[in-house]
Motif scaffolding. Structure first.
Motif, PDB file in Angstrom:
ATOM      1  N   LEU A 393       0.816  -1.212   0.000  1.00  0.00           N
ATOM      2  CA  LEU A 393       0.000   0.000   0.000  1.00  0.00           C
ATOM      3  C   LEU A 393       0.851   1.264   0.000  1.00  0.00           C
ATOM      4  O   LEU A 393       0.415   2.310  -0.494  1.00  0.00           O
ATOM      5  CB  LEU A 393      -0.930  -0.006   1.213  1.00  0.00           C
ATOM      6  N   ALA A 394       2.063   1.179   0.569  1.00  0.00           N
ATOM      7  CA  ALA A 394       2.922   2.367   0.655  1.00  0.00           C
ATOM      8  C   ALA A 394       3.592   2.704  -0.674  1.00  0.00           C
ATOM      9  O   ALA A 394       4.067   3.828  -0.858  1.00  0.00           O
ATOM     10  CB  ALA A 394       3.985   2.160   1.735  1.00  0.00           C
ATOM     11  N   MET A 395       3.620   1.773  -1.593  1.00  0.00           N
ATOM     12  CA  MET A 395       4.230   2.027  -2.899  1.00  0.00           C
ATOM     13  C   MET A 395       3.474   3.147  -3.607  1.00  0.00           C
ATOM     14  O   MET A 395       2.235   3.123  -3.689  1.00  0.00           O
ATOM     15  CB  MET A 395       4.177   0.750  -3.738  1.00  0.00           C
ATOM     16  N   PRO A 396       4.161   4.172  -4.121  1.00  0.00           N
ATOM     17  CA  PRO A 396       3.469   5.298  -4.758  1.00  0.00           C
ATOM     18  C   PRO A 396       2.680   4.875  -5.998  1.00  0.00           C
ATOM     19  O   PRO A 396       3.169   4.073  -6.796  1.00  0.00           O
ATOM     20  CB  PRO A 396       4.617   6.239  -5.148  1.00  0.00           C
ATOM     21  N   SER A 397       1.508   5.386  -6.150  1.00  0.00           N
ATOM     22  CA  SER A 397       0.607   5.247  -7.295  1.00  0.00           C
ATOM     23  C   SER A 397       0.013   3.845  -7.399  1.00  0.00           C
ATOM     24  O   SER A 397       0.654   2.843  -7.103  1.00  0.00           O
ATOM     25  CB  SER A 397       1.312   5.609  -8.620  1.00  0.00           C
ATOM     26  N   TRP A 398      -1.248   3.806  -7.836  1.00  0.00           N
ATOM     27  CA  TRP A 398      -1.940   2.526  -7.997  1.00  0.00           C
ATOM     28  C   TRP A 398      -1.326   1.705  -9.113  1.00  0.00           C
ATOM     29  O   TRP A 398      -1.361   0.465  -9.080  1.00  0.00           O
ATOM     30  CB  TRP A 398      -3.430   2.777  -8.269  1.00  0.00           C
ATOM     31  N   GLU A 399      -0.778   2.359 -10.095  1.00  0.00           N
ATOM     32  CA  GLU A 399      -0.121   1.628 -11.190  1.00  0.00           C
ATOM     33  C   GLU A 399       1.029   0.785 -10.668  1.00  0.00           C
ATOM     34  O   GLU A 399       1.177  -0.395 -11.010  1.00  0.00           O
ATOM     35  CB  GLU A 399       0.373   2.638 -12.238  1.00  0.00           C
ATOM     36  N   ARG A 400       1.844   1.356  -9.771  1.00  0.00           N
ATOM     37  CA  ARG A 400       2.955   0.587  -9.179  1.00  0.00           C
ATOM     38  C   ARG A 400       2.443  -0.472  -8.208  1.00  0.00           C
ATOM     39  O   ARG A 400       2.969  -1.592  -8.152  1.00  0.00           O
ATOM     40  CB  ARG A 400       3.899   1.536  -8.452  1.00  0.00           C
ATOM     41  N   LYS A 401       1.463  -0.122  -7.419  1.00  0.00           N
ATOM     42  CA  LYS A 401       0.896  -1.087  -6.468  1.00  0.00           C
ATOM     43  C   LYS A 401       0.425  -2.350  -7.188  1.00  0.00           C
ATOM     44  O   LYS A 401       0.716  -3.477  -6.770  1.00  0.00           O
ATOM     45  CB  LYS A 401      -0.280  -0.457  -5.709  1.00  0.00           C
TER      46      LYS A 401
END
Length: 514
Positions: A393-401
């Motif tokens: 969840l901490a990873m920036p942006s939904w694309e990266r998540k």
């Protein structure tokens, strides 16, 4: 319109630019971010990248893709002169040039801190960049490939011995992840047994993971010991020349992989080339509101955050009164820094940074983890799920998540990819091996000189043959006849009157000679 220069595109720099794009009004300021890399690395994922659990490109965030309103420069800032508000930009190609700014944000991050131990600079890998994590993964896989073809002996042991220096969070995580990775490889390498692999972690202190309680750290040591990974406490590395590990306890063994995680320091390329104030430990001196300065002094239009800065920890939980260098602080500082810059631009007062650590979570390989929050400690599978949930969840942006989580799902059903791409470090090797090349100049010159001499020799040989034939004719010997040429299939030439006349003349000449 004021120009805002962000020096460094790591956690703090990326989040500062990202939030400025969201909160600045159109035309309120122009933002430029400078970093030698075109992406932000999510460093908590580096141990899993090294262990093949996360695809390397999914653990980084492209600046240009996610900072659409920011001027992104892939270059280095080699000097900051805040007295004149100019920064020297050094691109990878071309001459350095001066950038004039109105506001500077220093978020240059940190690099691995090493000591002058023989062999470390030549042999060890750090764990601060995605490239290092990929190289570690490929080294493990390549060593398994090599060792599978060798008989038991010193060279095989060297290839299957893996060493990590430093028992902090990063060191323990990569150590445990590599142990998990090696164990998972054994089913694909029947020539290698569990006892053939050797893992050593060297820690100078009497404990590991100071962020968790002593009982929790002891559980980690026991867990790793049961998995065949040895931890050397109160032990220092004294030499690593040519991969030969020598410890302060007198122990010695050879290895082909050393990972150094024993501390970090503020990026020296930035803190050593600026007129901004630097504190005694080599970090940018920053106030609690993230403006550069101290309690008695504010450096106008200069801000700092992240690992490069000594940010006061108002919660009282920091080391020496300052925030420890980790992702939790850098991300939150970046967000607050953007909000404070916008506030100052609009004539409002900035807020002070205050974050109380909610806990620490670490992955120790697939299915193993540890979580500590105050006196609450969770270990094993639940902690591992918490680790992945938090960082996913901490990873920036939904694309990266989505990319990261989808990779985990793939690995659950398909297993980790075990292909080594170590050859990518020299991608032209195969092409160069078989590519045709022009002859060297010396050989070409020698061949050119030999050609005229050979041509000149041909007429001389013909003349000598003619003289020999004439001499034989004078002695009455029959003239030598040239060998008959091979019969040709082409059509015979048509006789002409001129040719017939030449034939008659030749016959008359022969008769006269007789």
């Amino acid at each position: 319109m004021p120009k805002i220069l962000i020096v460094g595109g790591g956690y703090a720099g990326f989040y500062t630019a990202w939030k400025l794009e969201k909160w600045l009004r159109t035309g309120e300021a122009e933002v430029t971010l400078v970093d030698p890399l075109p992406y932000m690395t999510y460093q908590p994922f580096l141990p899993e990248v090294a262990a093949g659990s996360i695809e390397a490109r999914h653990a980084v965030v492209a600046h240009r893709r996610h900072l659409s309103k920011t001027n992104v420069l892939t270059a280095k800032v080699t000097h900051i002169d805040h007295a004149t508000k100019t920064a020297t930009i050094t691109p990878p190609i071309g001459e350095p040039w001066e950038f004039v700014y109105d506001i500077v944000v220093v978020t240059g991050g940190a690099v691995s801190r090493t000591f002058p131990i023989p062999g470390v600079a030549d042999q060890a890998f750090g764990l601060k960049t995605i490239e290092e994590a990929v190289a570690i993964r490929d080294r493990v896989l390549t060593n398994f490939d090599k060792a599978a073809q060798l008989p038991a002996g010193p060279e095989r042991d060297r290839l299957l011995t893996f060493v990590v220096i430093g028992g902090g969070f990063a060191g323990i995580e990569v150590f445990a992840e590599l142990r998990s990775f090696a164990t998972s490889l054994l089913k694909s390498y029947p020539e290698i047994g569990f006892d053939d692999t050797h893992f050593h972690l060297v820690e100078a202190m009497g404990r590991i993971m100071p962020e968790v309680s002593i009982p929790t750290s002891l559980w980690v040591i026991k867990n790793l010991d049961q998995r065949g990974a040895q931890i050397h406490l109160n032990t220092q590395l004294t030499s690593a020349v040519d991969g030969k590990i020598e410890l302060s306890t007198g122990e010695s063994f050879e290895t082909d992989l050393i990972v150094w995680t024993a501390g970090v320091m503020a990026n020296p390329e930035i803190v050593r080339h600026t007129d901004l104030p630097i504190e005694e430990r080599g970090r940018l001196q920053v106030r609690a509101d993230l403006r550069v300065g101290n309690e008695d002094l504010i450096i106008a239009d200069a801000w700092g955050a992240g690992d490069v800065s000594a940010v006061p920890d108002l919660s009282g939980g920091g080391v020496g009164g300052f925030c420890v260098p980790n992702a939790q602080h850098a991300v939150r500082q970046g967000k607050l820094l953007a909000r404070n810059i916008v506030a100052v631009l609009r004539g409002e007062a900035p807020k002070e940074y205050l974050h109380k650590n909610l806990g620490a979570v670490a992955g120790l390989g697939v299915g193993q983890g540890v979580f500590q929050s105050g006196k609450i400690a969770i270990t094993g599978l639940p902690a591992w799920i918490a680790h992945r949930g938090y960082h996913g969840l901490a990873m920036p942006s939904w694309e990266r998540k989505l990319r990261v989580v989808w990779g985990w799902v793939n690995n659950f059903f398909l297993g980790r990819d075990i292909v080594s791409l170590e050859a990518v470090e020299n991608p032209r090797a195969v092409f160069e091996e078989f590519a045709s090349r022009p002859k060297p100049a010396a050989e070409a010159s020698k061949a050119a000189k030999a050609a005229p001499a050979k041509t000149a020799a041909a007429p001389a040989k013909t003349a000598a043959a003619a003289v020999k034939t004439a001499a034989l004719a004078d002695k009455g010997a029959p003239a030598a006849h040239a060998p008959r040429a091979p019969r040709k299939t082409a059509a015979k030439p048509v006789a002409t009157p001129a040719a017939a006349a030449e034939t008659v003349d030749a016959e008359n000449s022969v008769s006269a000679a007789k």
